[in-house]
Every structure is written in C-alpha cells, then in structure tokens.
Design a protein around this motif. Structure first.
Motif, short mmCIF file in Angstrom:
data_model
loop_
_atom_site.label_atom_id
_atom_site.label_comp_id
_atom_site.label_asym_id
_atom_site.label_seq_id
_atom_site.Cartn_x
_atom_site.Cartn_y
_atom_site.Cartn_z
N THR A 4 0.85 -1.20 0.00
CA THR A 4 0.00 0.00 0.00
C THR A 4 0.88 1.25 0.00
O THR A 4 0.68 2.17 -0.79
CB THR A 4 -0.95 0.00 1.21
N ASN A 8 1.54 4.04 -3.11
CA ASN A 8 1.43 5.49 -2.89
C ASN A 8 2.74 6.20 -3.21
O ASN A 8 2.75 7.27 -3.82
CB ASN A 8 0.99 5.79 -1.46
N TRP A 32 -3.40 -3.73 -4.18
CA TRP A 32 -3.84 -3.22 -5.49
C TRP A 32 -5.36 -3.11 -5.54
O TRP A 32 -5.90 -2.13 -6.06
CB TRP A 32 -3.31 -4.13 -6.59
N PHE A 35 -6.44 0.06 -3.95
CA PHE A 35 -5.73 1.27 -4.38
C PHE A 35 -6.63 2.07 -5.31
O PHE A 35 -7.00 1.62 -6.39
CB PHE A 35 -4.43 0.87 -5.08
#
Length: 57
Positions: A4, A8, A32, A35
């Motif tokens: 994660t 980012n 994913w 996201f």
C-alpha cells in the motif's frame, strides 16, 4: 513489503517502480484491489510471471 505504501510512493514519484513476482503477488493484489489510483500506474509483464509497475505517463 508494505505494498500500500509502495503504491502510494510510486504514484507520488518517491520511487520509480515496484517489481512483483508470482511468490508475492497475492500480498500485492490485496493492496492493489484497494488502491484508488490504479489508472495512474501500469504494469509491464516479463517472462516467468514477473511484473514491473511504473507510473503511467
């Protein structure tokens, strides 16, 4: 690896790529799926199931 955070960081330009192998794909897939900016990243497939994720241009 914290995928994660890596996603980012990739989106923000802090890193250039994320390499994902079949062995770690299930862990990556969890990050994913959650996201929200998937359209900002693209995957480049390589032999043997390896995928490199980079920022979309």
């Amino acid at each position: 690896m914290n995928y994660t955070q890596a996603l980012n960081d990739l989106r923000d330009g802090k890193i250039d790529e994320i390499e994902v192998t079949p062995a770690v794909f299930p862990e990556f897939q969890k990050a994913w799926a959650n996201f929200a900016y998937q359209n900002t990243i693209r995957g480049i497939a390589h032999p043997h199931g390896k995928v490199t994720y980079v920022r979309s241009n």
